[in-house]
Structure formats: C-alpha cells, structure tokens
Motif scaffolding. Structure first.
Motif, mmCIF file in Angstrom:
data_model
loop_
_atom_site.group_PDB
_atom_site.id
_atom_site.type_symbol
_atom_site.label_atom_id
_atom_site.label_comp_id
_atom_site.label_asym_id
_atom_site.label_seq_id
_atom_site.Cartn_x
_atom_site.Cartn_y
_atom_site.Cartn_z
ATOM 1 N N ILE A 129 0.852 -1.202 0.000
ATOM 2 C CA ILE A 129 0.000 0.000 0.000
ATOM 3 C C ILE A 129 0.880 1.240 0.000
ATOM 4 O O ILE A 129 1.754 1.395 0.871
ATOM 5 N N PRO A 130 0.676 2.155 -0.970
ATOM 6 C CA PRO A 130 1.487 3.383 -1.000
ATOM 7 C C PRO A 130 1.032 4.364 0.081
ATOM 8 O O PRO A 130 -0.160 4.541 0.312
ATOM 9 N N ARG A 131 2.007 5.003 0.752
ATOM 10 C CA ARG A 131 1.681 5.972 1.801
ATOM 11 C C ARG A 131 2.410 7.279 1.524
ATOM 12 O O ARG A 131 3.624 7.386 1.706
ATOM 13 N N ASP A 132 1.663 8.274 1.070
ATOM 14 C CA ASP A 132 2.268 9.589 0.800
ATOM 15 C C ASP A 132 2.760 10.258 2.081
ATOM 16 O O ASP A 132 3.620 11.137 2.038
ATOM 17 N N ALA A 133 2.195 9.868 3.230
ATOM 18 C CA ALA A 133 2.579 10.493 4.496
ATOM 19 C C ALA A 133 3.934 10.006 5.001
ATOM 20 O O ALA A 133 4.525 10.620 5.878
ATOM 21 N N TYR A 134 4.438 8.873 4.458
ATOM 22 C CA TYR A 134 5.688 8.292 4.938
ATOM 23 C C TYR A 134 6.894 9.027 4.370
ATOM 24 O O TYR A 134 6.852 9.591 3.264
ATOM 25 N N GLN A 135 8.004 9.009 5.124
ATOM 26 C CA GLN A 135 9.273 9.461 4.578
ATOM 27 C C GLN A 135 9.816 8.373 3.652
ATOM 28 O O GLN A 135 9.360 7.224 3.692
ATOM 29 N N TYR A 136 10.813 8.741 2.861
ATOM 30 C CA TYR A 136 11.289 7.855 1.794
ATOM 31 C C TYR A 136 11.719 6.482 2.318
ATOM 32 O O TYR A 136 11.401 5.448 1.729
ATOM 33 N N LEU A 137 12.443 6.443 3.429
ATOM 34 C CA LEU A 137 12.992 5.188 3.940
ATOM 35 C C LEU A 137 12.067 4.493 4.931
ATOM 36 O O LEU A 137 12.426 3.457 5.484
ATOM 37 N N GLU A 138 10.880 5.029 5.142
ATOM 38 C CA GLU A 138 9.976 4.478 6.153
ATOM 39 C C GLU A 138 9.100 3.375 5.556
ATOM 40 O O GLU A 138 8.554 3.518 4.469
#
Length: 512
Positions: free
Chosen positions: A491-500
């Motif tokens: 699932i894509p999460r726009d709220a996450y940082q790149y490495l999270e």
C-alpha cells in the motif's frame, strides 16, 4: 460544485479535510487537550484590572491569563453581573429572562475599574484561542450560535447577516425573528437562514435557548474558573457553518464520531443522513482520498500553480508575505500585460485557497506581478474579492498600492495550521539510498516475519518504493509470491518518509 468532508480520527487528534471537487480547501485539527475553543463559555475570576490598558487579566484556567478589554465587556455588563449574583444566591430560578429586569447599558467610553473588580466572578466567552505566548482573548458579551441564528442574552436587538443582499428577505427574516424571539434575548439571523421557514427558525432558537438554560443550571455549583458551556465539537461546528446542498458525502473512520454526525445531521437536514459514511478499508482514509499528497504539495514554502506559475509564502513575526512568480510559463498571451494579468488571476484564486487552508491571520501582503493598466488592476482586485467571498473568517482587502502590493487583513481566532513538508535527508552525505538497497532491507525484514504471519500480510511504504516493488514483469512483489507462497499486499503511503516502511497483519497490528 461537489463538497466532501473527510474526517480522520487518531488516539489524540481528529483531522477534518474539506474537499471541493476533490481539491483540498480547508484543513482543521481538533486535539483532545484543547480546552479553549472559540465559543466556549466560562465562569471566570477577574485577576486584576489595568486602567492604563483599560483591560483586565482573567483566570479561566489557562496557563496564561485571558485578556478582556473594556470594549469586549458588552453594553449589558451590569445585567450580566446582576444575573450571575441572583443565580449564585439561589434567588433566581427562571433562566429564560422573561421576568428579569435589565439594567442600563454601561458607558461605552468608561473605565474598566469602574465596572468590574479583582476577585469578581464573571461569565466570559472565548473569542480567540491561545496563540503562541498569549492567553485566550475573551468577551463578556455572550452569544450562542445555532444553525440559522445566534441567540444573544440581555439584548433586544434583531439583526440580519450583511451577506443576505435581498432587502425583502431581510425584512421577512426580521419580522419572523421578532415574532418568535423570547423576552430578554436578541437574535442575529445567519446567512444560511435565507429562505428558511419560521418553524425551522423557531426549532433552532429553542435548541439554543435550551443550551442557555443548561448553562445557567451549572452556575450555582460551579467554582471559578470552570467551563459551563462547550462549543459544539469541531465536526458539528464545521457542518453548522458550511453545510449546504453542495455536500455529497461526509466520511469518517471513527464509529463514535459517525453516530454523532448522524444525530446532528438528523436535526439540521434529515433527508441528508444517508450521505454520512463509515470508512472501513485498511488503506488510511487520507490516502484513499488523496489528501496526504495534497497536504505535502500545498503547505510548503513554494506552492505550484497551473501553467508553470508559483507562489512563495514567507512568515515573519509581524506579517505574512506572498510573492507571485510567473515561473517558466510560455508566453502565449497577446502581450506582456495580458500575461501578467492571467498569472495574477490564477494566483489570486490560489491565495484565497491558501489563506483558508492554512488559516493565516493578521496582515498578509501580496506582491503580484506588476500591472501598469488601471483596468487590469481593478479586474484583479474584483477577482480577489470574489474568490474571498467563501472565506468565513472576517477579512478586509485593500486595492493594489502604487507599488503593486495588495494588503489583506484576516481575523486570527486560532493558531495557524502549520505542517512541515521538508524531511531530513536520509543519507548523511546528501545522497539518497538506492531503491534496491532499501528493498533488500525490506526483504530481510520480510524473511524474519513471514513464518509468524498467516494470511493478510500488508506492507505500507512510500509511494516511490511501492511503484518500484510493482514495476516490471515479474515484479519484486510477484517474486516474493513465488518465493514465500504468500501474496504480500503493498500500500502506498504519501505520508511516509522515503525510507519508512511498516508491515501489518490482517488485524492491522504492526509486525515489528
């Protein structure tokens, strides 16, 4: 225009996103520890009066004392203080004011230490929430807002919103309000009252009157400082102020809030209850409606606009400054003047949205692209005023100055919405880790937990990483299926940082 209200609930906060045709227009946050919302009424204690400021500092239970200016006392202060005293001593049992004798108005140019004293109890209402190092701003001119009208105790005045332009409708509303208004109360008809029948107005008035009675019932046993009437929760107050026929859906991921919204909509618009929906998908609600992505693109220092133009928004202690830039826009207009006008009109629409989205208050100075034609400047000014019409917060716009600057003042009643859109560089050397290295880390993690999980294993990762995992034939996601004999949903999460990234089981519990 299609309007949607999307509500996300967490353990400590509730976030409200208002979408118009899918575009984020307003963003609000309600925190559990905020005890001083605009509209809350307190039984407070006067701490000290300052004749030099003609104001008083008041204890309402806030870390910083609240500020009460003489002009915020209201003309009927003597009636209010007499009423509080009578209720506190048990001499007054009827809270509807029909048998209460109003005192004369205080002098509008008087001194504060002539009408209130230190140690005195007083009913006050929050008009501005605590901001930065300042305590709440309060008023003792009380009002109770309903859906269609505002009830004002100790007054006899009937007035109508200035946004209702039809004089016949204004007179009709005034006539109806006078026919249903209880003695001792004034009434302000709100904009949404336009075209509403007397039965609906009376029902709304009775609801507000009952809230006043409930407030008074708390007074005899209340010990100052104490909250005696809470404003509606943020969801209901937003709906009270903006709900109209353009709403197509109200969606929340919180079951309790879902029931509260249904109950409130049943009162104000029973035919619209079906538009309230409870969101149950595993994909976070703000991701589903594309809100996280819009937040990251709308709250930065630079805001992109159509046709290559962009805004630069700077904040200082005294004011906000917005610079309009045409960017790399290709010049398809007939002349440079037409190009400047076109970019400025686009910018004016985006600025109106940004002021509401960020809830920017105080002084805002906008540096539009220079325009030397008077008709173009007037067209820009009219367009900006029209775009700001839907902005519910009190504001004033001045025409462009001779330097080409437009000045806007906007009432500040709560802290500005600030969201950090910049993230720390994931690599100390200023380089970003290659996707294949990050995928190796994810796969090592997956190898450790794959045997512990049964069905429904889900990986949440940054949208760039999600795209990389699904790219190609066979993709990395498909290779995992062949290797582990289990399908790993990504699932894509726009709220996450790149490495999270995080793994979750079928019950949405994170697997460490």
């Amino acid at each position: 225009m299609k309007t949607e209200l999307i509500i996300r609930s967490t353990s400590s906060d509730i976030d409200f996103a208002l979408l118009k045709d899918g575009r984020l227009n307003e963003l609000h946050k309600e925190t559990n520890d905020n005890n001083f919302n605009v509209g809350d009424i307190f039984l407070a204690k006067i701490k000290k009066t300052l004749s030099g400021l003609n104001a008083a500092f008041v204890n309402v239970g806030s870390e910083k004392d609240a500020f009460l200016h003489y002009h915020d006392l209201g003309p009927q202060l003597l009636s209010l203080t007499k009423y509080i005293k009578l209720i506190g001593t048990g001499k007054l049992k009827d809270y509807t004011l029909k048998d209460f004798h109003l005192e004369k108005d205080i002098n509008k140019n008087g001194s504060i230490d002539q009408v209130i004293k230190s140690g005195q109890n007083l009913l006050v209402q929050v008009v501005k929430e605590p901001i930065s190092t300042k305590g709440p701003r309060i008023s003792s001119e009380l009002s109770i807002a309903g859906r269609y009208l505002v009830l004002v105790p100790f007054s006899d005045r009937v007035s109508v919103s200035q946004k209702i332009s039809n004089n016949k409708e204004k007179e009709r509303l005034k006539r109806l309000a006078k026919s249903i208004k209880p003695k001792g109360f004034g009434v302000i008809l709100r904009t949404v009252a336009e075209g509403i029948k007397v039965a609906e107005l009376d029902k709304d008035l009775q609801n507000s009157l009952q809230r006043w009675v409930n407030l008074c019932k708390h007074l005899p046993r209340a010990q100052a400082p104490a909250k005696v009437l809470s404003e509606l929760n943020r969801a209901s107050s937003i709906l009270r102020d903006i709900f109209d026929d353009s709403f197509s859906s109200i969606v929340t991921d919180d079951a309790q809030l879902f029931e509260e919204l249904k109950e409130y909509i049943e009162r104000i618009a029973p035919t619209k209850v079906s538009m309230i929906k409870l969101y149950k998908s595993k994909l976070p609600i703000f991701e589903k409606y594309g809100i996280e992505k819009q937040i990251k693109t709308a709250f930065g220092r630079t805001v992109s606009m159509p046709k290559g133009a962009y805004l630069v928004i700077e904040h200082t202690e005294a004011l906000h400054v917005i610079d309009v830039n045409s960017g790399n826009r290709s010049n398809k207009a007939n002349s440079q003047a037409d190009t400047a006008l076109e970019v400025n009109l686009i910018a004016a629409s985006e600025i109106a949205r940004q002021l509401q989205l960020r809830d920017m208050g105080g002084i805002i100075v906008v540096d539009f692209i220079d325009m030397h034609t008077a008709s173009h400047r007037q067209k820009l000014f009219d367009h900006l005023k029209n775009e700001m019409k839907s902005n519910r917060t009190k504001h004033k716009i001045l025409p462009p100055s001779k330097f080409g600057l437009v000045q806007i003042t906007r009432q500040r009643v709560r802290p500005e919405m600030v969201i950090k859109t910049q993230e720390k560089n994931p690599n100390i050397n200023g380089e970003v880790e290659a996707p294949i290295i990050l995928v190796d880390k994810i796969e090592n993690h997956l190898g450790r937990i794959i045997d512990k999980s049964k069905k429904g294993l889900t990986l949440h990762a940054h949208s760039f990483v999600e795209s990389y995992l699904k790219k190609g034939m066979p993709s990395i996601q498909q290779k995992w299926f062949f290797k582990y004999k289990k399908w790993i949903k990504v699932i894509p999460r726009d709220a996450y940082q790149y490495l999270e990234y995080h793994f979750f089981d079928k019950d949405d519990n994170e697997i460490k």
